[in-house]
Every structure is written in structure tokens, then in C-alpha cells.
Design a protein around this motif. Structure first.
Motif, PDB file in Angstrom:
ATOM      1  N   PHE A  85      56.969  52.970  36.752  1.00 40.97           N
ATOM      2  CA  PHE A  85      56.283  52.721  35.483  1.00 40.97           C
ATOM      3  C   PHE A  85      55.152  53.724  35.352  1.00 40.97           C
ATOM      4  O   PHE A  85      54.229  53.743  36.174  1.00 40.97           O
ATOM      5  CB  PHE A  85      55.746  51.296  35.419  1.00 40.97           C
ATOM      6  N   ASP A  86      55.229  54.568  34.329  1.00 41.64           N
ATOM      7  CA  ASP A  86      54.186  55.552  34.066  1.00 41.64           C
ATOM      8  C   ASP A  86      53.131  54.894  33.179  1.00 41.64           C
ATOM      9  O   ASP A  86      53.381  54.574  32.013  1.00 41.64           O
ATOM     10  CB  ASP A  86      54.789  56.769  33.358  1.00 41.64           C
ATOM     11  N   ALA A  87      51.936  54.689  33.729  1.00 37.16           N
ATOM     12  CA  ALA A  87      50.879  53.994  33.000  1.00 37.16           C
ATOM     13  C   ALA A  87      50.195  54.888  31.974  1.00 37.16           C
ATOM     14  O   ALA A  87      49.392  54.395  31.168  1.00 37.16           O
ATOM     15  CB  ALA A  87      49.842  53.446  33.977  1.00 37.16           C
ATOM     16  N   ASN A  88      50.464  56.184  32.009  1.00 37.32           N
ATOM     17  CA  ASN A  88      49.883  57.103  31.022  1.00 37.32           C
ATOM     18  C   ASN A  88      48.364  56.967  30.904  1.00 37.32           C
ATOM     19  O   ASN A  88      47.799  56.979  29.817  1.00 37.32           O
ATOM     20  CB  ASN A  88      50.529  56.881  29.642  1.00 37.32           C
ATOM     21  N   GLY A  89      47.718  56.828  32.056  1.00 37.79           N
ATOM     22  CA  GLY A  89      46.262  56.784  32.084  1.00 37.79           C
ATOM     23  C   GLY A  89      45.644  55.436  31.789  1.00 37.79           C
ATOM     24  O   GLY A  89      44.417  55.315  31.658  1.00 37.79           O
ATOM     25  N   ALA A  90      46.465  54.391  31.678  1.00 39.08           N
ATOM     26  CA  ALA A  90      45.930  53.066  31.334  1.00 39.08           C
ATOM     27  C   ALA A  90      45.164  52.465  32.509  1.00 39.08           C
ATOM     28  O   ALA A  90      45.412  52.777  33.679  1.00 39.08           O
ATOM     29  CB  ALA A  90      47.061  52.134  30.925  1.00 39.08           C
ATOM     30  N   ARG A  91      44.238  51.581  32.174  1.00 34.51           N
ATOM     31  CA  ARG A  91      43.484  50.849  33.178  1.00 34.51           C
ATOM     32  C   ARG A  91      44.370  49.766  33.782  1.00 34.51           C
ATOM     33  O   ARG A  91      45.007  48.998  33.074  1.00 34.51           O
ATOM     34  CB  ARG A  91      42.233  50.225  32.560  1.00 34.51           C
ATOM     35  N   VAL A  92      44.396  49.704  35.108  1.00 33.86           N
ATOM     36  CA  VAL A  92      45.162  48.704  35.851  1.00 33.86           C
ATOM     37  C   VAL A  92      44.189  47.886  36.693  1.00 33.86           C
ATOM     38  O   VAL A  92      43.310  48.447  37.362  1.00 33.86           O
ATOM     39  CB  VAL A  92      46.232  49.375  36.732  1.00 33.86           C
ATOM     40  N   ILE A  93      44.363  46.572  36.656  1.00 29.77           N
ATOM     41  CA  ILE A  93      43.474  45.671  37.395  1.00 29.77           C
ATOM     42  C   ILE A  93      44.310  44.650  38.168  1.00 29.77           C
ATOM     43  O   ILE A  93      45.498  44.479  37.889  1.00 29.77           O
ATOM     44  CB  ILE A  93      42.499  44.925  36.449  1.00 29.77           C
ATOM     45  N   PRO A  94      43.706  43.968  39.131  1.00 34.73           N
ATOM     46  CA  PRO A  94      44.441  42.872  39.785  1.00 34.73           C
ATOM     47  C   PRO A  94      44.762  41.771  38.778  1.00 34.73           C
ATOM     48  O   PRO A  94      44.077  41.611  37.756  1.00 34.73           O
ATOM     49  CB  PRO A  94      43.448  42.374  40.843  1.00 34.73           C
ATOM     50  N   GLY A  95      45.786  41.000  39.081  1.00 34.21           N
ATOM     51  CA  GLY A  95      46.101  39.856  38.240  1.00 34.21           C
ATOM     52  C   GLY A  95      44.901  38.931  38.102  1.00 34.21           C
ATOM     53  O   GLY A  95      44.141  38.725  39.054  1.00 34.21           O
ATOM     54  N   ILE A  96      44.725  38.381  36.925  1.00 37.52           N
ATOM     55  CA  ILE A  96      43.586  37.512  36.644  1.00 37.52           C
ATOM     56  C   ILE A  96      43.909  36.082  37.059  1.00 37.52           C
ATOM     57  O   ILE A  96      45.005  35.580  36.804  1.00 37.52           O
ATOM     58  CB  ILE A  96      43.232  37.581  35.151  1.00 37.52           C
ATOM     59  N   THR A  97      42.966  35.448  37.715  1.00 40.25           N
ATOM     60  CA  THR A  97      43.072  34.031  38.051  1.00 40.25           C
ATOM     61  C   THR A  97      42.140  33.239  37.141  1.00 40.25           C
ATOM     62  O   THR A  97      40.947  33.537  37.066  1.00 40.25           O
ATOM     63  CB  THR A  97      42.697  33.769  39.516  1.00 40.25           C
ATOM     64  N   ASP A  98      42.685  32.264  36.438  1.00 38.49           N
ATOM     65  CA  ASP A  98      41.868  31.336  35.649  1.00 38.49           C
ATOM     66  C   ASP A  98      41.513  30.180  36.572  1.00 38.49           C
ATOM     67  O   ASP A  98      42.372  29.395  36.976  1.00 38.49           O
ATOM     68  CB  ASP A  98      42.652  30.837  34.437  1.00 38.49           C
TER      69      ASP A  98
END
Length: 577
Positions: A85-98
Motif C-alpha cells: 500500500f503506497d501511502a503517498n505521504g499520508a500520516r500513519v498512526i497506531p490504531g485508536i483505542t476508545d
């Protein structure tokens, strides 16, 4: 997440050229010899790991991350079968826990009457009338999540408003915080509530006209239980349908795990979803019951306990809510009128007498069961911290037990200044919901006064004291969109565009940490999730914009491009898990 043929060719050709030229990549953070099932490249990865530099790429094998680093570090893990998957410079973060959610209730509300956004009394009544007309003759009008504080006329609703438009069908509509409900005259008759009785239950109030004693239709906290059990219960199939809808709603906001405040009837539904492979997020459940002793076996012997599902502890209650004026305060509410029967709010029945509650807490704690207790008012928080301090004193010679204890205060909204430092001292987690600040900030000072408001939603003060602050939503009380919550914590902007108690604002990275790193800690899961590191579960979110660099007031505009749980895309959804 299929690889594009052109990209595949480029990657393979480049690999051959690098080898012919004698190029060798630097060491990847992870197992360099492991071929990945999937990889993300060309990203801006905030891993959440301590002292970690921003990464560009990561590799996934099975459900786990095997490497994180620069694009060059990850290329050795990419083979022909690897999905890239090419993120094309997008911000990637860990999965969010509610860290505080009512997930099945949220799913149920998706198909019920939602009054959260109605702007005034006329719209409120019209929405109820329209819903009543659409239902079968014997169906209840259910849903709610109403709040009048932001209306031009903030007078509380009355059964007389809705009796004419609901005719012979019963109505039960909870306030947004779930600590108050509006019912019509039909529902009151079914419950046997009239001007002659019954008396208020312990920990609750049947609101009545001061002169006549006639019930107004407003039931607070324990008084809601006079009507709620008469509502036809949802079937297990209906609850499962609600769970699936709720999980999809969470996934679209990057939520990969929840710490759920669960009703007993929800536990078989979770097990059924787990067995059928329907789970698209991880559920860490706290069982909401008043008698913990009778339910030790339910927690200990729940048939599932893995990375997808576990029942970890108990949910309890000290008090009610600010909006319903049942939060338990040290001093009366500033707007408590002369007819207020509980000017300081209410201590819930399970917390009173305190000696019995303390003994029950001690037994649960000794059994190694995690405790999550609701406390909103400043005196309720003070008393709960006293209970937790007593637990610490019971084991002065067992530091490993003290460090392992992860007991929590759910909400921790209004604190006495001297209690803020006690969260860190006692290793008590403040499980807070920042979007409540944006909501309450429009009107809370009417109830609290300016001085008490300074230690309301005390994110900054708690973090500065060294406390663990973990964020969630309390959905369906408010939206489960975590970017709305981050924006509220960072900007202190209220829903009517004002700034309220800005001295308690925190940074974007601190807010993101509260939804990821500390959230995993609050669920005792920090060894397997919360950060993007080799060996941890591949729970990953790709964002539409870089929340770490955009103006903070734009954080709430963030959308999710991809949500990945255990290496599988769940938003947009792929078949299977």
C-alpha cells in the motif's frame, strides 16, 4: 490491498539493480529475513514508540508488524506475493483505542430516535411525533440522547410536551449522558408512578412538581430503573446486528479497539461475534453490574480471552452526571434552586454506605480484577481516590502488586485541586472523554461557577502531575469521532465556538498518545498494541491529513483513508478477517 503491476515491476527491477551494484540496505527495525504479507510505504509514520524517529514504511506478516523504518529498510521484506500500500505521504498512526464506550448501545441508537442535534423544543416534539407515527402500534418510542442546555429556552422537558403526539404508546428517551430519561404518561402508568408514589429509590429521583407532587416525566439515575425493565428486551440477533453496525461506525474513524462498559446480556453477543469471525475491532470489556461479588465467575470464566476479546474487570458508579445535576459535589451547584432536593447531587446506591463499597472493591482487587469506576463530581472523585488509596495501604510490602494495579476513574471530570496529584501517586488512570468538554463548556459554569471550572477536564494539570490520562468517547453520549475529541483537548473550543478553560489544553501529540499509547496501557495491552513496533499487532490507521502539522482547529476535519486491524483492512471493508 493488492499491489499495482507497475509498482510491482519497479520494486522487483530496482531490487535486482541494487544487488548488481553491491548496494545493501541498512538494518531494518525487525526481522530482516522475514517476507511480509503486506507493507505500507511512502508514509509519515508516528509510531508512538518512545524516542522513535518518524518512519516511512512498515512490514506486516500475519497479524503482526515485523519491521518499521525507512522505505529502504522495508524493501527486503517485499516479495512478489507481498501486498503493498503506497501511502503517498499520508500520516500513519497506531490504531485508536476508545477507552470508554457503550458499543452495543451506540449500535442500537443508529436505528433509534437520535435527538442529539435538535435545536429547540419545537423540533424536539416534532421529531418524537414523526418517530411515533412510523412505528408499529405496540412499539415503544426509544432512543434519545437529548440535551436542552444549548437551547434558547433551557427549561427541562416535560411529559406534557409529548403526551399528545405519542398517544397510547410508551416513550423512554434518555438524556445525552444516560443519567436521566424523559418518559410519557403511558410509561409512568405502566411503572405505577403517580403523585402518590413510589418514593425515590436510593440513588435516584422521580422529578415532581413542587406543589402537587405530580411526576414531570423526568427520571434521574436509579429512578430510571422503575421504567427501563418494562421495555421489551432486544433479541440476541438484534444485539448482534447492533454490534456489527457499531464496529463499522468505529472502524471508519480509525478505532481498532474499545474498552467497553458492557451489560451482562452483551457478553454472549461478543462471544458469538468472535466465534463467527465477525469482530473488526478488539473488545476489552468491563462488566457493568452493581454486585461484583456475584459476578466474579463471569469475569474469570468468560469463554474467550485473546487479543480480540476479553472480559477484564468491573464497571461501577459513584455518582450521576453534571447535566442532570446528579454529579456528587462537595458544595451545592451554583444554579441549585430553593426547591432542589439534591443540591449537591447524588451518591449512587452501590457507593453508599462507603464501608460496604470499600469492602467490595477490596475483594475484587484482591482477585486481580481491574476496576473502572464512574466519578464525575469533585466529591465523588475524592471519595473514590480515598477507596483506591486504601487498597494501596493494604499491601505496603508488595510493590509489584501496586505497579500492576491499573484501577481507573471513568470521566474524572470535576476535581478538587488537591486531588489532581493523587492520580499519579496512586497509579490511578484518568479515563477521560475530551469531547464532553466541548459540549459542557457551553453551559457548565452556570452549574459550577468560574472557580470550580478551573479544575474541570484537567488534562494539562493531570499530565503535568505525572498521571496517566487515557481518552475515549462515551459513545453514544457524544460522537465516537476521536478527531473531534483531539480537537477539543488541544483547542479548548466549545461546540458554540468559544474557548473554555484554555489553561487545560494539551498538545496534539499528547492527545494522540492518550488515544493510543496510554489507552493500551489503560487496558493492560501495551505489550501488544498502542504503538507501531515490530512484534506488535498490526493495528494501523492512515489519515487524510497530517494532524501533527495542520492548524489545530482543523483536526476535527480529519477523515480516515484506511483502518487496518491485525493486518486486515476493515475500513474500507474487505471480505473476511
Amino acid at each position: 490491498m493488492s499491489i499495482k503491476p507497475s509498482l510491482q515491476k519497479i520494486i522487483l527491477t530496482a531490487g535486482v539493480c541494487w544487488l548488481l551494484l553491491g548496494w545493501r540496505p541498512g538494518p531494518a527495525r525487525g526481522d530482516q529475513n522475514m517476507t511480509a504479507d503486506a507493507a505500507i510505504i511512502n508514509a509519515k509514520i508516528w509510531s508512538g514508540a518512545r524516542d522513535a524517529r518518524e518512519a516511512e514504511a512498515l512490514a506486516i506478516r500475519g497479524e503482526r508488524i515485523v519491521a518499521v523504518g525507512a522505505n529502504a529498510d522495508i524493501r527486503p521484506h517485499i516479495a512478489e506475493r507481498t501486498r503493498v500500500f503506497d501511502a503517498n505521504g499520508a500520516r500513519v498512526i497506531p490504531g485508536i483505542t476508545d477507552t470508554h464506550i457503550h458499543i452495543i448501545s451506540g449500535g442500537m441508537l443508529l436505528s433509534q430516535l437520535d435527538l442529539r442535534q435538535v435545536p429547540d423544543r419545537n423540533a424536539f416534539v416534532a421529531a418524537i411525533a414523526e418517530r411515533a407515527k412510523s412505528l408499529a402500534p405496540d412499539a415503544w418510542v426509544l432512543g434519545g440522547r437529548w440535551s436542552v442546555e444549548s437551547w434558547p429556552d433551557a427549561a427541562p422537558p416535560h411529559r406534557n410536551w409529548i403526551d399528545a403526539v405519542t398517544a397510547d404508546r410508551p416513550v423512554y428517551l434518555s438524556r445525552m449522558d444516560g443519567h436521566e430519561a424523559l418518559v410519557n404518561s403511558v410509561a409512568l402508568r405502566l411503572a405505577g408512578i403517580d403523585r402518590c408514589g413510589p418514593p425515590d429509590p436510593e440513588g435516584g429521583e422521580i422529578e415532581r412538581a413542587p406543589k402537587t407532587g405530580e411526576p414531570t416525566g423526568i427520571l434521574k439515575d436509579a429512578a430510571m430503573d422503575l421504567v427501563a425493565p418494562r421495555i421489551p428486551p432486544a433479541t440476541e440477533d438484534e444485539l448482534l446486528k447492533a454490534l456489527v453496525a457499531a464496529m463499522r461506525e468505529c472502524n471508519r474513524w480509525g478505532i481498532t479497539a474499545v474498552q467497553d462498559m458492557s451489560e451482562p446480556e452483551h457478553l454472549p453477543v461478543y462471544a458469538r461475534a468472535h466465534d463467527r469471525g465477525l469482530l473488526t475491532l478488539r473488545i476489552h470489556s468491563f462488566l457493568s453490574v452493581s454486585d461484583w461479588d456475584a459476578n466474579f465467575g463471569v469475569v474469570r470464566n468468560y469463554p474467550v480471552r485473546d487479543d480480540w476479546l476479553t472480559v477484564a474487570g468491573f464497571k461501577g458508579y459513584m455518582d450521576g452526571s453534571l447535566g442532570s445535576r446528579t454529579a456528587y459535589m462537595r458544595a451545592p451547584f451554583d444554579d441549585a434552586g430553593p426547591d432542589a432536593r439534591h443540591p449537591r447531587g447524588l451518591l449512587m446506591a452501590m457507593a453508599d454506605p462507603p464501608e460496604a463499597f470499600a469492602a467490595m472493591i477490596a475483594r475484587a482487587d484482591a482477585a486481580g480484577i481491574q476496576l473502572a469506576v464512574h466519578a464525575i463530581g469533585d466529591e465523588a472523585n475524592h471519595l473514590l481516590l480515598n477507596h483506591y488509596a486504601a487498597l494501596a495501604r493494604m499491601e505496603p510490602a508488595a510493590p509489584e502488586r501496586r505497579s500492576a494495579r491499573r484501577n481507573r476513574v471513568e470521566h474524572a471530570q470535576h476535581l478538587l485541586p488537591e486531588d489532581i496529584r493523587r492520580f499519579a501517586e496512586l497509579n490511578v488512570i484518568a479515563a477521560m472523554q475530551p469531547l464532553h468538554k466541548a459540549d459542557d463548556g457551553r453551559w457548565a459554569e452556570r452549574a459550577l461557577g468560574k472557580k470550580r471550572a478551573q479544575t474541570t477536564y484537567a488534562f494539562r494539570s493531570l499530565l503535568d502531575s505525572g498521571a496517566k490520562v487515557a481518552f475515549g468517547s462515551d459513545w453514544p453520549v457524544v460522537s465516537n469521532n476521536p478527531f473531534f475529541g483531539m480537537a477539543a483537548a488541544v483547542t479548548s473550543r466549545t461546540e458554540d465556538g468559544k474557548t473554555w478553560v484554555p489553561e487545560q489544553s494539551i498538545t496534539v501529540e499528547e492527545a494522540l498518545t492518550a488515544y493510543t499509547v496510554t489507552a493500551a496501557y489503560a487496558g493492560m495491552n501495551e505489550n501488544v498494541r498502542g504503538t507501531l513496533e515490530p512484534g506488535k499487532l498490526a493495528d494501523i490507521v492512515v489519515l487524510s491529513q497530517d494532524i501533527l502539522t495542520i492548524p489545530p482547529e482543523r483536526i476535527g476535519e480529519t477523515m480516515v483513508i484506511r483502518t487496518i486491524v491485525g493486518g486486515k483492512h476493515v475500513w474500507p471493508q474487505e471480505l473476511g478477517r
